[in-house]
Design a protein around this motif. Structure first.
Motif, PDB file in Angstrom:
ATOM      1  N   ILE A 148       0.779  -1.183   0.211  1.00 14.23           N
ATOM      2  CA  ILE A 148       0.148   0.164  -0.349  1.00 14.23           C
ATOM      3  C   ILE A 148       1.148   1.477  -0.288  1.00 14.23           C
ATOM      4  CG2 ILE A 148      -2.197  -0.599   1.072  1.00 14.23           C
ATOM      5  CD1 ILE A 148      -1.250   0.124   3.933  1.00 14.23           C
ATOM      6  N   LYS A 149       0.590   2.358  -0.719  1.00 10.15           N
ATOM      7  CA  LYS A 149       1.229   3.561  -0.896  1.00 10.15           C
ATOM      8  C   LYS A 149      -0.287   4.526  -0.439  1.00 10.15           C
ATOM      9  CE  LYS A 149       4.988   5.704  -2.894  1.00 10.15           C
ATOM     10  NZ  LYS A 149       6.635   5.897  -3.639  1.00 10.15           N
ATOM     11  N   GLY A 150       0.658   5.868   0.017  1.00 16.96           N
ATOM     12  CA  GLY A 150      -0.537   6.496  -0.155  1.00 16.96           C
ATOM     13  C   GLY A 150      -0.043   7.897  -0.365  1.00 16.96           C
ATOM     14  N   SER A 151      -0.990   8.321  -0.316  1.00 23.95           N
ATOM     15  CA  SER A 151      -1.157  10.275  -1.362  1.00 23.95           C
ATOM     16  C   SER A 151      -0.216  11.023  -0.887  1.00 23.95           C
ATOM     17  CB  SER A 151      -2.515  10.899  -1.591  1.00 23.95           C
ATOM     18  OG  SER A 151      -2.930  11.342  -0.248  1.00 23.95           O
ATOM     19  N   LYS A 152       0.219  11.908  -1.359  1.00 26.80           N
ATOM     20  CA  LYS A 152       1.459  13.087  -1.183  1.00 26.80           C
ATOM     21  C   LYS A 152       0.537  14.800   0.044  1.00 26.80           C
ATOM     22  CE  LYS A 152       3.993  13.180  -6.164  1.00 26.80           C
ATOM     23  NZ  LYS A 152       4.924  13.954  -6.780  1.00 26.80           N
ATOM     24  N   ASP A 153      -0.816  14.202   0.406  1.00 24.44           N
ATOM     25  CA  ASP A 153      -1.168  15.607   0.690  1.00 24.44           C
ATOM     26  C   ASP A 153      -2.726  15.220   1.319  1.00 24.44           C
ATOM     27  OD1 ASP A 153      -3.097  15.312  -1.434  1.00 24.44           O
ATOM     28  OD2 ASP A 153      -2.127  17.769  -2.076  1.00 24.44           O
ATOM     29  N   GLU A 154      -2.843  14.081   1.179  1.00 24.07           N
ATOM     30  CA  GLU A 154      -4.379  13.357   2.300  1.00 24.07           C
ATOM     31  C   GLU A 154      -3.987  12.701   3.164  1.00 24.07           C
ATOM     32  OE1 GLU A 154      -6.673  11.578  -0.625  1.00 24.07           O
ATOM     33  OE2 GLU A 154      -6.546  13.160  -2.490  1.00 24.07           O
ATOM     34  N   SER A 155      -4.690  12.936   4.400  1.00 23.58           N
ATOM     35  CA  SER A 155      -5.295  12.672   5.708  1.00 23.58           C
ATOM     36  C   SER A 155      -5.692  10.617   5.217  1.00 23.58           C
ATOM     37  CB  SER A 155      -5.955  13.236   6.746  1.00 23.58           C
ATOM     38  OG  SER A 155      -4.894  14.005   7.387  1.00 23.58           O
ATOM     39  N   GLN A 156      -5.205  10.377   4.910  1.00 23.22           N
ATOM     40  CA  GLN A 156      -5.524   8.467   4.691  1.00 23.22           C
ATOM     41  C   GLN A 156      -5.721   7.635   6.244  1.00 23.22           C
ATOM     42  OE1 GLN A 156      -2.892   8.476   0.940  1.00 23.22           O
ATOM     43  NE2 GLN A 156      -5.415   7.518   0.504  1.00 23.22           N
ATOM     44  N   LEU A 157      -6.066   6.741   6.250  1.00 25.14           N
ATOM     45  CA  LEU A 157      -5.616   5.260   6.865  1.00 25.14           C
ATOM     46  C   LEU A 157      -5.650   4.257   5.642  1.00 25.14           C
ATOM     47  CD1 LEU A 157      -6.186   3.672  10.218  1.00 25.14           C
ATOM     48  CD2 LEU A 157      -8.010   3.068   8.620  1.00 25.14           C
ATOM     49  N   LEU A 158      -4.632   3.802   5.426  1.00 23.75           N
ATOM     50  CA  LEU A 158      -4.157   2.668   5.012  1.00 23.75           C
ATOM     51  C   LEU A 158      -3.844   1.620   5.590  1.00 23.75           C
ATOM     52  CD1 LEU A 158      -0.807   5.031   4.027  1.00 23.75           C
ATOM     53  CD2 LEU A 158      -3.546   4.779   1.764  1.00 23.75           C
ATOM     54  N   SER A 159      -4.588   0.242   4.918  1.00 25.99           N
ATOM     55  CA  SER A 159      -4.877  -1.337   5.523  1.00 25.99           C
ATOM     56  C   SER A 159      -4.654  -2.317   4.503  1.00 25.99           C
ATOM     57  CB  SER A 159      -6.205  -1.329   6.181  1.00 25.99           C
ATOM     58  OG  SER A 159      -6.268   0.186   7.282  1.00 25.99           O
ATOM     59  N   ALA A 160      -3.874  -2.843   5.284  1.00 27.30           N
ATOM     60  CA  ALA A 160      -3.874  -4.381   4.542  1.00 27.30           C
ATOM     61  C   ALA A 160      -3.541  -5.407   5.258  1.00 27.30           C
ATOM     62  CB  ALA A 160      -2.884  -3.590   3.463  1.00 27.30           C
ATOM     63  N   GLU A 161      -3.782  -6.708   4.586  1.00 25.32           N
ATOM     64  CA  GLU A 161      -3.603  -8.017   5.394  1.00 25.32           C
ATOM     65  C   GLU A 161      -2.658  -8.144   5.040  1.00 25.32           C
ATOM     66  OE1 GLU A 161      -5.747  -9.741   8.160  1.00 25.32           O
ATOM     67  OE2 GLU A 161      -7.497  -8.518   7.474  1.00 25.32           O
ATOM     68  N   ILE A 162      -1.480  -8.983   6.446  1.00 22.54           N
ATOM     69  CA  ILE A 162      -0.312  -9.393   5.663  1.00 22.54           C
ATOM     70  C   ILE A 162       0.015 -10.491   6.257  1.00 22.54           C
ATOM     71  CG2 ILE A 162       0.967  -7.306   5.067  1.00 22.54           C
ATOM     72  CD1 ILE A 162       2.366  -7.372   8.130  1.00 22.54           C
ATOM     73  N   ASP A 163       0.728 -11.652   5.964  1.00 24.41           N
ATOM     74  CA  ASP A 163       1.426 -13.110   6.707  1.00 24.41           C
ATOM     75  C   ASP A 163       2.939 -12.213   7.516  1.00 24.41           C
ATOM     76  OD1 ASP A 163       2.048 -15.641   7.872  1.00 24.41           O
ATOM     77  OD2 ASP A 163       1.479 -16.388   5.592  1.00 24.41           O
ATOM     78  N   ILE A 164       2.873 -11.974   8.870  1.00 23.23           N
ATOM     79  CA  ILE A 164       3.525 -11.502   9.408  1.00 23.23           C
ATOM     80  C   ILE A 164       4.903 -12.929   9.439  1.00 23.23           C
ATOM     81  CG2 ILE A 164       3.198 -12.333  11.556  1.00 23.23           C
ATOM     82  CD1 ILE A 164       4.698  -9.687  12.255  1.00 23.23           C
ATOM     83  N   SER A 165       4.458 -13.929   8.600  1.00 22.18           N
ATOM     84  CA  SER A 165       5.112 -15.564   9.690  1.00 22.18           C
ATOM     85  C   SER A 165       6.372 -15.561   7.941  1.00 22.18           C
ATOM     86  CB  SER A 165       4.201 -16.776   9.434  1.00 22.18           C
ATOM     87  OG  SER A 165       3.312 -17.288   8.471  1.00 22.18           O
ATOM     88  N   LEU A 166       5.596 -14.702   6.983  1.00 21.03           N
ATOM     89  CA  LEU A 166       6.550 -15.012   5.833  1.00 21.03           C
ATOM     90  C   LEU A 166       8.112 -14.648   6.210  1.00 21.03           C
ATOM     91  CD1 LEU A 166       4.320 -14.414   2.973  1.00 21.03           C
ATOM     92  CD2 LEU A 166       4.842 -16.515   3.433  1.00 21.03           C
TER      93      LEU A 166
END
Length: 265
Positions: free
Chosen positions: A217-235
């Protein structure tokens, strides 16, 4: 696990506004780990050391940390946040790992940037990794990104994800951290702020990268955002980039030496 990066504009001299912004961004989410920007309680571009001191809190009696503890309890989550830390008469640009019971981890920024050197002491907690119910978490802060030894040290100590609260003004970091994720086979999570304070404009574009260097995921340059993703941390436990190449075991320490990896103390 689910991870969220909070991207917003912390306000200088306005703790309540910063807490309100964090609460509003987190409200609709249900993540296991939230990563917030650098100096999220205080804002960044202080006019002098006294201004920085007036915006700081001690770990033990911090209104900011108490509020984040309540959010962590409500969400059943962990939170990593930049924190303007007062320790007696000294100030540190710190990152705290918070759960519902309090501060589960503390890191103090090692590599101070520009005017930070006028306000803060260099970090004195080393590069610890914290073993939590959701995974092994390391922390860096903003300009620490410039030093690959820091990322490698945390990875060698077992960090599955490196949380990276930031107030970036240079344009380079967001393009570099995916490479650190790849070469260390761990997740990197840069939560950057947006907006302008005085003569500084921040670059946003918060970024989460996986163990193959892919931008998740990658946010914008100038907006307030909640950026979320599912990950498999065991990898991140596997350091094999091919069936016969292990990114740590294949290092030629006999040629270029080894990092001095100590304990987390």
């Amino acid at each position: 696990m689910k991870i969220s990066l909070l991207q917003y504009a912390p306000q200088l001299n306005n703790l309540q506004a910063n807490l309100d912004a964090i609460s509003a961004l987190m409200a609709p989410s249900d993540s296991d780990l939230y990563v917030l920007p650098e100096l999220s309680n205080s804002g960044y571009n202080f006019i002098d050391r006294q201004n920085a001191f007036d915006n700081s809190e001690s770990i033990e009696d911090s209104i900011y940390i108490q509020r984040l503890m309540a959010l962590a309890k409500n969400k059943n989550a962990h939170i990593v946040s930049g924190f303007c830390e007062r320790d007696n008469d000294k100030l540190y640009n710190s990152s705290v790992l918070i759960n519902s019971e309090g501060v589960a981890g503390l890191y103090r920024k090692l590599h101070l940037f520009l005017n930070e050197k006028d306000y803060f002491e260099p970090g004195n907690k080393g590069l610890p990794v914290f073993d939590t119910p959701i995974g092994k978490i390391g922390m860096l802060i903003c300009f620490d990104w410039m030093f690959p030894e820091a990322w490698r040290t945390l990875a060698l100590k077992g960090a599955q994800i490196i949380a990276h609260p930031s107030n970036l003004v240079l344009p380079y970091c967001q393009g570099v951290t995916p490479s650190y994720a790849l070469v260390n086979r761990c997740y990197t999570a840069t939560a950057n702020r947006i907006g302008t304070e005085g003569d500084l404009t921040f670059t946003g574009q918060s970024v989460l990268s996986d163990i193959n260097g892919k931008v998740v995921i990658k946010g914008s340059k100038d907006e307030s955002q909640l950026l979320s993703a599912e990950i498999d941390i065991s990898l991140a436990d596997s350091k094999y980039v091919t069936a016969r190449n292990h990114v740590f075991e294949d290092r030629r320490n006999d040629v270029y030496g080894d990092l001095n990896i100590g304990t987390n103390d």
